[in-house]
Every structure is written in C-alpha cells, then in structure tokens.
Design a protein around this motif. Structure first.
Motif, PDB file in Angstrom:
ATOM      1  N   CYS A  90       2.800  10.511  -7.212  1.00  0.00           N
ATOM      2  CA  CYS A  90       1.301   9.310  -6.502  1.00  0.00           C
ATOM      3  C   CYS A  90       0.732  10.566  -7.027  1.00  0.00           C
TER       4      CYS A  90
ATOM      5  N   ARG B  63       1.377   3.969  -1.824  1.00  0.00           N
ATOM      6  CA  ARG B  63       1.341   3.060  -3.059  1.00  0.00           C
ATOM      7  C   ARG B  63       2.005   2.108  -3.850  1.00  0.00           C
ATOM      8  N   GLN B  64       1.707   1.679  -5.237  1.00  0.00           N
ATOM      9  CA  GLN B  64       2.887   0.547  -5.703  1.00  0.00           C
ATOM     10  C   GLN B  64       2.356   0.587  -7.082  1.00  0.00           C
ATOM     11  N   ALA B  65       2.872   1.385  -7.982  1.00  0.00           N
ATOM     12  CA  ALA B  65       2.417   0.747  -9.580  1.00  0.00           C
ATOM     13  C   ALA B  65       3.635   0.154 -10.181  1.00  0.00           C
ATOM     14  N   ARG B  66       3.427  -0.976 -11.201  1.00  0.00           N
ATOM     15  CA  ARG B  66       4.764  -1.461 -11.808  1.00  0.00           C
ATOM     16  C   ARG B  66       3.911  -1.120 -13.027  1.00  0.00           C
TER      17      ARG B  66
ATOM     18  N   TRP C 199       1.117  -1.173 -15.549  1.00  0.00           N
ATOM     19  CA  TRP C 199       0.624   0.093 -16.456  1.00  0.00           C
ATOM     20  C   TRP C 199       1.676   0.491 -17.193  1.00  0.00           C
TER      21      TRP C 199
ATOM     22  N   GLU D 285       7.092   2.785  -5.588  1.00  0.00           N
ATOM     23  CA  GLU D 285       6.828   3.471  -4.900  1.00  0.00           C
ATOM     24  C   GLU D 285       6.346   4.335  -3.928  1.00  0.00           C
TER      25      GLU D 285
ATOM     26  N   THR E 286      -1.099  -5.321 -11.790  1.00  0.00           N
ATOM     27  CA  THR E 286      -1.494  -4.612 -12.738  1.00  0.00           C
ATOM     28  C   THR E 286      -0.217  -4.015 -13.262  1.00  0.00           C
TER      29      THR E 286
END
Length: 87
Positions: A53, A27-30, A79, A21, A77
C-alpha cells in the motif's frame, strides 16, 4: 459452476480482475490477471503476490478476484504491473 483459482494462469484463462485491498486503510487497486501472469509467471498463486500500500507503507493486503462486470458500465482504474530494476 464454481471454479477454484489457485494460479494466475487459471485466472487469466477466465479473464478475472485481481482486486487488492489494504487491510489498514481500505484502499483498493485492480489489475488484469493476464498482466500479472506476464510479470510473475502463470504458475504463481495470486494470494502470495507482494503488494504494498502506498498510503500505509504496509504489505498487509487482502487479495480477491472478480469477474469483469459487462452489464453495468462504470469507470474503473486498472493498474499495470511492472518490475523496476534497482540501482
């Protein structure tokens, strides 16, 4: 039972999801921990990985780990990390 995860290898054994995060914009990404272990190695601390980011163009990110939630089916989602060779 509480477990301490200090390497990506331990996170991949427990099949954890690494959540990144951005501290500026939120904004988050997994990522799957087994994918990160394949790229960065099993002995690396997940909190030291260089995530950037795309929106803020900063490396100031908070890295967390979570268990996949199998009870509630919701769309997420995931990645896939990859190394890109420079010119």
């Amino acid at each position: 039972m509480a477990i301490y995860i200090d390497t990506i290898g331990k996170a991949s054994i427990h099949k954890l999801i690494v959540v990144v995060e951005c501290k500026s914009c939120g904004r988050q990404a997994r990522f799957l921990s087994k994918d990160l272990a394949g790229v960065y190695g099993h002995s690396r601390d997940p909190r030291t990985l260089p995530f950037k980011c795309q929106q803020c163009d900063t490396y100031d990110c908070k890295i967390m780990m979570e268990f996949p939630d199998f009870d509630r089916v919701r769309e997420k989602t995931i990645w896939r990390p990859m190394k890109v060779k420079g010119p």
